[in-house]
Design an enzyme around this catalytic site. Structure first.
Site, PDB file in Angstrom:
ATOM      1  N   GLU A  85     -27.689   4.804   3.109  1.00 45.79           N
ATOM      2  CA  GLU A  85     -27.938   4.516   1.696  1.00 45.79           C
ATOM      3  C   GLU A  85     -27.655   5.757   0.840  1.00 45.79           C
ATOM      4  OE1 GLU A  85     -28.282   1.421   1.323  1.00 45.79           O
ATOM      5  OE2 GLU A  85     -28.889   1.221  -0.759  1.00 45.79           O
ATOM      6  N   HIS A 117     -20.821   2.927   1.679  1.00 47.99           N
ATOM      7  CA  HIS A 117     -21.262   2.626   3.051  1.00 47.99           C
ATOM      8  C   HIS A 117     -20.053   2.647   3.994  1.00 47.99           C
ATOM      9  CE1 HIS A 117     -25.471   1.568   2.680  1.00 47.99           C
ATOM     10  NE2 HIS A 117     -25.263   0.660   1.757  1.00 47.99           N
ATOM     11  N   HIS A 166     -20.811   0.904  -4.304  1.00 45.34           N
ATOM     12  CA  HIS A 166     -21.899   1.021  -3.334  1.00 45.34           C
ATOM     13  C   HIS A 166     -21.398   0.669  -1.922  1.00 45.34           C
ATOM     14  CE1 HIS A 166     -26.253   0.828  -2.223  1.00 45.34           C
ATOM     15  NE2 HIS A 166     -25.799   0.007  -1.297  1.00 45.34           N
ATOM     16  N   GLU A 167     -20.778  -0.482  -1.792  1.00 48.50           N
ATOM     17  CA  GLU A 167     -20.327  -0.910  -0.457  1.00 48.50           C
ATOM     18  C   GLU A 167     -19.208  -0.001   0.054  1.00 48.50           C
ATOM     19  OE1 GLU A 167     -22.190  -2.874   1.184  1.00 48.50           O
ATOM     20  OE2 GLU A 167     -23.359  -3.474  -0.587  1.00 48.50           O
TER      21      GLU A 167
HETATM   22 ZN   LIG Z   1     -26.780  -0.287   0.574  1.00 50.41          ZN
END
Ligand SMILES: [Zn+2]
Length: 501
Positions: free
Chosen positions: A295, A269, A265-266
């Protein structure tokens, strides 16, 4: 002689340096700082942030923007410079409309509210937080009024996180999604084949989890020459410029999902920020265009890639090299089912893909009602529980597992929650488009090859930073605005297969 555009960029560059410095202080706070550092660090951050704000709303900046506006008059409206001036002007007008008295009240009241919220959550007692929540909603209503006229008092708040988006758009998409997700979750839990995720809850040595995660994010394209990873209590991504974008992760020795999906997830980003064209650095365009678009990138890598069976065809054999005692006997079908187990969790941050947006829609409905005054803060816990029961068929056992679970409202963040769900929707819209351009993407993922996917994202999304507003960008790429259809198709296909419905 410097041109008006060069002059504006020089001023904006200094403001950017201050913001990056504040981000670095904050990164250090969460990654390295001893407890004793808290007090001086709070003062340092307040000072830097105040100087950044003052510089941005200064008369000099206002004049520089005016001169630059005249200078870009002849330029192509789509050029970097014209877009930079447009975005800077929008941000500037937004900031100068907010009186400094309000800013001071807001930071004082939210600083106090945060501590009271922690206490309230610990004791599971909303009444401790209630007077502070009331003040915060009142301040947020005042804030909206600085931006009159509006269609809905929620719109100016949403615009801070999702530039250009109106709450009516969000509402109409959520209205389409809501009954579908309620029914899907009901069918999964009442009629689905039960899923056993015991395999994920064995003991997994943290160092090996770290090494596996690093191998995966290097493969997908996170650039360690222009970033680094550390541990922190709450994972986050932070940027000190396009060539220094850092991530953090966390570990649970008894639950494999926490680190691997948090890390993906990170990294998602961070790869967005690492992919911005370097020409935009040190300007307001050098960041992802909205929280929802951001997101969409993190969730694409976490879920559409990371929670797919195709991905684990490539990575389960590697995971077995790291953890032979734990996973050597599991096959890819069972592992895939385990990582996608659907549960009626009371807690948003623990929610799976099938239930996640329902947690968001609940908060969105309540925030909208509070902003127009049709829901009083004192009635919030009851409204929360009622809505939760309507969505999930069960009531939270207490306020800590209900209305008090999230930090956002205590920090004054109202209008922020929808961006999480928008990310899911946008990711699926992009995903369908990507498969049209890259018809053999699934075969590539199965070979642990992500170059074409990342290149596609760089070309269509990342490189532009904030040059385009989020819905404008989505339209350029997919030919349509925000839609629930692709996400509904994705969830339906995926979970009907997993749960044999
Ligand atoms: Zn996030």
């Amino acid at each position: 002689m410097t041109t008006p555009i060069e002059n504006l960029k020089k001023l904006l560059g200094e403001v950017a340096d201050l913001h990056y410095t504040a981000a670095l202080l904050n990164w250090d706070h969460q990654v390295n700082m001893p407890p004793g550092g808290a007090r001086p660090r709070a003062m340092q951050l307040a000072t830097i942030s105040r100087i950044a704000h003052d510089n941005f709303v200064s008369e000099e900046m206002g004049q520089a923007i005016e001169s630059a506006k005249q200078a870009v008059g002849d330029l192509d409206a789509d050029s970097d410079d014209a877009r930079l001036v447009k975005k800077t002007d929008h941000d500037y007008l937004k900031e100068i409309k907010v009186p400094s008295d309000w800013v001071a009240d807001f930071s004082r009241i939210t600083a106090l509210a945060h501590g009271e919220w922690e206490k309230a959550r610990e004791q599971s007692d909303f009444s401790i937080f209630e007077p502070h929540a009331k003040e915060i909603i009142g301040l947020r209503q005042q804030y909206a009024d600085f931006f009159k006229p509006y269609d809905h008092p929620y719109d100016p708040l949403l615009d801070d996180y999702e530039p250009g988006m109106k709450s009516a758009q969000v509402k109409s998409v959520f209205d389409a999604l809501k009954p579908f997700q309620i029914e899907l979750v009901r069918a999964i839990l009442e009629e689905g084949e039960p899923v056993d995720d015991g395999i994920l809850h064995l003991n997994y040595e943290i160092q090996k989890q770290w090494d596996f995660g690093v191998e995966v994010i290097k493969d997908i394209g996170y650039d360690f020459e222009n970033g680094r990873q550390d541990k922190s209590t709450h994972p986050f991504t932070t940027s000190f410029g396009i060539t220094d974008v850092r991530i953090t992760t966390r570990f649970d020795p008894n639950f494999l999902n926490t680190a691997i999906f948090g890390t993906l997830h990170e990294a998602g980003h961070a790869m967005y920020e690492q992919g911005i064209r370097t020409e935009l650095d040190r300007t307001p365009l050098a960041a992802g265009t909205s929280l929802g678009m951001h997101e969409s990138q993190s969730r694409m890598w976490e879920n559409l890639v990371g929670r797919s069976k195709t991905f684990w065809k490539a990575y389960l054999p590697k995971l077995k090299e790291y953890f032979p005692d734990q996973v050597s006997d599991v096959n890819v079908d069972d592992f895939y089912r385990a990582i996608n187990k659907v549960e009626r969790s009371f807690i948003r941050v623990e929610a799976d893909e099938a239930t996640y947006n329902l947690h968001i829609m609940l908060r969105f409905d309540l925030e909208m009602a509070m902003m127009v005054g049709s829901l009083a803060v004192k009635d919030l816990p009851e409204a929360w529980d009622e809505k939760f029961e309507h969505f999930f068929g069960v009531r939270p056992p207490d306020d800590a597992k209900g209305v008090l679970q999230d930090v956002h409202w205590s920090s004054g963040l109202v209008g922020y929650f929808p961006t999480y769900a928008l990310g899911n929707l946008i990711a699926s819209q992009l995903w369908e488009r990507i498969h049209e351009d890259l018809p053999d993407l699934q075969a590539q993922i199965e070979q642990a090859s992500f170059d074409n996917l990342l290149e596609w994202l760089r070309e269509h999304i990342h490189q532009h930073g904030s040059k385009y507003e989020p819905m404008e960008l989505l339209n350029r790429v997919t030919g349509s605005g925000l839609e629930a259809g692709p996400y509904m198709r994705y969830l339906e296909t995926k979970f009907k297969e997993i749960y044999d419905l």
